[in-house]
Scaffold this motif. Structure first.
Motif, PDB file in Angstrom:
ATOM      1  N   UNK A 152       0.889  -1.240  -0.119  1.00 24.90           N
ATOM      2  CA  UNK A 152       0.081   0.091  -0.179  1.00 24.90           C
ATOM      3  C   UNK A 152       0.805   1.288  -0.023  1.00 24.90           C
ATOM      4  N   UNK A 153       0.355   2.370  -0.574  1.00 24.46           N
ATOM      5  CA  UNK A 153       0.984   3.713  -0.397  1.00 24.46           C
ATOM      6  C   UNK A 153       1.026   4.114   0.857  1.00 24.46           C
ATOM      7  N   UNK A 154       1.878   4.643   1.485  1.00 27.23           N
ATOM      8  CA  UNK A 154       1.875   5.128   3.182  1.00 27.23           C
ATOM      9  C   UNK A 154       1.431   6.599   2.925  1.00 27.23           C
TER      10      UNK A 154
ATOM     11  N   UNK B 225      -6.701   9.188  12.756  1.00 24.17           N
ATOM     12  CA  UNK B 225      -5.267   9.370  13.102  1.00 24.17           C
ATOM     13  C   UNK B 225      -4.475   8.666  12.062  1.00 24.17           C
ATOM     14  N   UNK B 226      -4.935   7.785  11.473  1.00 17.67           N
ATOM     15  CA  UNK B 226      -4.448   6.765  10.628  1.00 17.67           C
ATOM     16  C   UNK B 226      -4.163   7.679   9.160  1.00 17.67           C
ATOM     17  N   UNK B 227      -5.271   8.243   8.756  1.00 19.65           N
ATOM     18  CA  UNK B 227      -5.398   9.129   7.754  1.00 19.65           C
ATOM     19  C   UNK B 227      -4.465  10.574   7.962  1.00 19.65           C
ATOM     20  N   UNK B 228      -4.381  10.961   9.033  1.00 23.40           N
ATOM     21  CA  UNK B 228      -3.422  12.143   9.480  1.00 23.40           C
ATOM     22  C   UNK B 228      -1.848  11.657   9.022  1.00 23.40           C
ATOM     23  N   UNK B 229      -1.576  10.429   9.521  1.00 21.32           N
ATOM     24  CA  UNK B 229      -0.197   9.991   9.142  1.00 21.32           C
ATOM     25  C   UNK B 229       0.184   9.952   7.692  1.00 21.32           C
ATOM     26  N   UNK B 230      -0.808   9.520   7.011  1.00 20.40           N
ATOM     27  CA  UNK B 230      -0.671   9.249   5.372  1.00 20.40           C
ATOM     28  C   UNK B 230      -0.727  10.830   4.848  1.00 20.40           C
ATOM     29  N   UNK B 231      -1.442  11.679   5.426  1.00 19.46           N
ATOM     30  CA  UNK B 231      -1.458  13.091   5.020  1.00 19.46           C
ATOM     31  C   UNK B 231      -0.177  13.770   5.131  1.00 19.46           C
ATOM     32  N   UNK B 232       0.508  13.748   6.391  1.00 24.55           N
ATOM     33  CA  UNK B 232       1.801  14.011   6.667  1.00 24.55           C
ATOM     34  C   UNK B 232       2.814  13.513   5.860  1.00 24.55           C
ATOM     35  N   UNK B 233       2.817  12.332   5.259  1.00 22.92           N
ATOM     36  CA  UNK B 233       3.666  12.078   4.217  1.00 22.92           C
ATOM     37  C   UNK B 233       3.584  12.672   2.862  1.00 22.92           C
ATOM     38  N   UNK B 234       2.317  13.280   2.406  1.00 20.94           N
ATOM     39  CA  UNK B 234       2.046  13.778   1.428  1.00 20.94           C
ATOM     40  C   UNK B 234       2.352  15.305   1.333  1.00 20.94           C
ATOM     41  N   UNK B 235       2.562  15.905   2.665  1.00 24.33           N
ATOM     42  CA  UNK B 235       2.767  17.296   2.913  1.00 24.33           C
ATOM     43  C   UNK B 235       3.982  17.998   2.811  1.00 24.33           C
ATOM     44  N   UNK B 236       4.059  18.739   1.841  1.00 18.97           N
ATOM     45  CA  UNK B 236       5.438  19.687   1.503  1.00 18.97           C
ATOM     46  C   UNK B 236       4.807  21.088   1.757  1.00 18.97           C
TER      47      UNK B 236
ATOM     48  N   UNK C 268      12.342   7.346  -6.360  1.00 15.84           N
ATOM     49  CA  UNK C 268      13.219   7.853  -5.071  1.00 15.84           C
ATOM     50  C   UNK C 268      12.966   6.936  -3.585  1.00 15.84           C
ATOM     51  N   UNK C 269      12.111   6.138  -3.566  1.00 15.71           N
ATOM     52  CA  UNK C 269      11.732   5.536  -2.394  1.00 15.71           C
ATOM     53  C   UNK C 269      11.384   6.444  -1.288  1.00 15.71           C
ATOM     54  N   UNK C 270      10.966   7.462  -1.522  1.00 17.45           N
ATOM     55  CA  UNK C 270      10.505   8.457  -0.391  1.00 17.45           C
ATOM     56  C   UNK C 270       9.165   8.997  -0.892  1.00 17.45           C
ATOM     57  N   UNK C 271       8.484   9.620   0.103  1.00 19.15           N
ATOM     58  CA  UNK C 271       7.217   9.929  -0.083  1.00 19.15           C
ATOM     59  C   UNK C 271       7.031  11.287  -0.468  1.00 19.15           C
TER      60      UNK C 271
END
Length: 602
Positions: A89-91, A505-516, A106-109
């Motif tokens: 799954x995409x994290x 909370x799980x969704x917020x974790x995924x959003x943090x990895x999408x946030x620049x 890149x192996x990075x979010x």
């Protein structure tokens, strides 16, 4: 025997031994790498090739769902003789093509590599920014026709300059300058983001002329094998033909459902030439007269059909032969992204006969690909197959508890009215709360960009406006939640019912990895599972942090890959880059977040 004869026999015997030993040593030297030859040169080991294949919009469940209909030599061969991660799954949230391909390479979010969406609003220039838009114009090579709209974001050319992290391609060329990297796709952003900073070859397709192009960022002229391919006319071979069922021995209605299902859209249509890809099979290609009138109409219909994947695969095979990939002094990397799966999925959806058909054809393509590599390279190659994202079921067909098709027109204008009511209307008139209107906001959704200047001019606090807007969005009956950038940065949950806290909370974790922060909006809206926020009245899309958009396949086979079969433990999709790097014999890209999950067999 006289002494002279005895000496002669000894001499002849010794000579025979010496000559025999010489030929044995010479034979060994010709077969063992990195040893000195009799002429003083060094014998080099045979090259190797690692192939990274991405199917744009292939959901992870397809490989189990239609396994019985696959042949033995494609996906099933990879499952049996290699490794298949069935629960990858995409994290991160924002499951779109640009972020997906950047994360694969890149192996990075997105929070690290910076490709937060296919497009985002660029505050410094107050304009939309395409993910592979160059920092200055770079001409396409060969130059496309001056008339007609550019394919995707190609007006100013393309480059990887918006990508902020090292790719596995970059790592390979830095570690092994004699290696080659070739990146090919129909879409410009997919070829660019897989190819990295300076690939040996990077080509994508343009529907204005039906040719594969590179750009002035990369080189001044196309490779001879690309020029030959472009001039061959192979892209025109479907004129006047039809896209029909791949397998006439299968009952498509029984396996994939009715052909004319509710919510399906149409492919390429044009009233002026009386052409249209229908909702049902067979799907026509333009006739010769229609092609002569509007060539782009034909090439667009090629993309939104299996012909697009076939056209790309024909170029891939030519690249392998022409560049002698895998036969040089060093290990080479070939990146291929098949775009037609995504274009078809948007129109007809994941539960359509069209998606079933293109997936069957994708399986056959992998089988042909592996056979081609077997014939050309023997056991000197490895292949990794994955996808950049999944897709939402068409809402009108969805059986989830909350299913609906919503548009930004149902969010942005009502939210602006609610903000006017909450904060009052200024003497100079209603405030322009957002940088983009409802139509343009669809290009950057799920992010919304507040108009900081207009809000501050009112003497209002941007954070307070964002708090109100996020709560308003999160309280819509079709929305799961919404977060402000402050909540994302501090890891703070919005008001939420106790039974929903773990999910949010799980969704917020995924959003943090999408946030620049410098590229993302001021708030992000998360629809409920099954709800599609889109500007289109039919068809479907992706982009949410829900499992149907995050679940992707990961398979690997070939030299260095152990025969582990199916692995059902949950895995992050970010394992792809370190896996490819290990197969290349190099360290993973600098920003890669995951480690290799299996031991390489040498």
């Amino acid at each position: 025997m006289p002494r002279s004869l005895r000496l002669g026999a000894v001499f002849l015997g010794s000579a025979a031994l010496i000559i025999g030993a010489y030929f044995l040593v010479e034979r060994a030297l010709n077969h063992i790498p990195n040893l000195v030859q009799p002429d003083g040169t060094e014998s080099k080991p045979p090259g190797r090739l690692v192939v990274l294949v991405v199917f744009d919009q292939m959901r992870g469940d397809y490989l189990a769902r239609w396994a019985e209909q696959f042949g033995p030599d494609g996906f099933e061969r990879m499952k049996k003789n290699g490794v298949w991660y069935s629960s990858a799954y995409l994290p991160y949230a924002c499951s779109s093509t640009g972020p997906g391909h950047a994360s694969i390479s890149t192996g990075a979010p997105p929070s690290v590599h910076g490709i937060v969406e296919n497009e985002w609003f660029d505050r410094p220039t107050s304009s939309m920014m395409y993910c592979v838009h160059p920092t200055r114009p770079f001409e396409l090579i060969p130059p496309p026709p001056k008339t007609g709209k550019a394919s995707r974001g190609a007006d100013a050319g393309f480059s990887p300059e918006r990508l902020l992290a090292e790719t596995v391609s970059d790592k390979l060329l830095a570690s092994s300058p004699k290696s080659r990297v070739v990146s090919l796709s129909l879409k410009d952003r997919t070829a660019v983001l897989l190819g990295g900073k300076k690939p040996t070859a990077m080509y994508c397709f343009d529907t204005r002329d039906g040719l594969f192009h590179t750009g002035a960022y990369y080189r001044d002229a196309v490779h001879p094998w690309v020029a030959e391919f472009n001039s061959s006319g192979v892209a025109k071979e479907w004129i006047g033909k039809e896209w029909t069922h791949f397998r006439n021995d299968l009952d498509y209605s029984k396996i994939a459902g009715r052909d004319d299902a509710v919510g399906e859209s149409y492919g390429v249509t044009d009233a002026e030439t009386n052409f249209g890809q229908k909702r049902v099979f067979p799907h026509p290609f333009p006739t010769k007269a229609q092609f002569d009138a509007k060539p782009k109409l034909y090439y667009a219909s090629v993309e939104i059909s299996p012909a697009g994947n076939q056209l790309l695969f024909d170029l891939v095979k030519k690249a392998i032969v022409a560049e002698k990939l895998g036969n040089g002094e060093a290990t080479d990397l070939l990146c291929v992204s098949f775009s037609s799966n995504d274009l078809i999925g948007h129109v007809w959806g994941p539960d359509s006969q069209e998606m079933f058909d293109i997936t069957l054809r994708s399986d056959a393509t992998i089988a042909e690909f592996l056979k081609f590599l077997d014939d050309k390279l023997g056991d000197r190659y490895a292949m990794v197959v994955t996808a950049d994202h999944g897709v939402c079921p068409i809402p009108e067909q969805n059986r989830l508890a909350t299913t609906a098709r919503k548009s930004l027109a149902e969010i942005v204008p009502p939210l602006a009215a609610a903000l006017n009511e909450a904060f009052g209307i200024a003497p100079m008139g209603p405030t322009q709360w957002f940088q983009l209107d409802a139509r343009d906001s669809g290009e950057v959704w799920p992010w919304l960009y507040l108009n900081h200047a207009a809000i501050k001019q009112r003497g209002l606090d941007v954070d307070k406006v964002a708090d109100f807007a996020a709560q308003w969005i999160g309280n819509r009956p079709f929305m799961e939640t919404a977060f402000t950038r402050k909540q994302i940065e501090t890891g703070t949950l919005p008001p939420v019912a106790p039974n929903k806290e773990s999910d949010v909370k799980a969704i917020l974790g995924r959003v943090k990895l999408a946030y620049r922060p410098e590229r993302c909006g001021d708030l992000i809206g998360i629809p409920r599972p099954g709800v599609l926020v889109t500007g289109y009245p039919e068809g479907t899309s992706h982009g949410s942090p829900h499992d149907y958009d995050r679940h992707v396949p990961i398979l690997a086979i070939g030299s260095g890959v152990p025969s582990l079969g199916k692995r059902s433990e949950p895995k992050s999709s970010l394992i792809v880059a370190p896996t490819v790097a290990a197969l290349l014999g190099i360290d993973p890209p600098a920003a890669a977040k995951e480690k290799l999950v299996f031991d390489i067999v040498r």
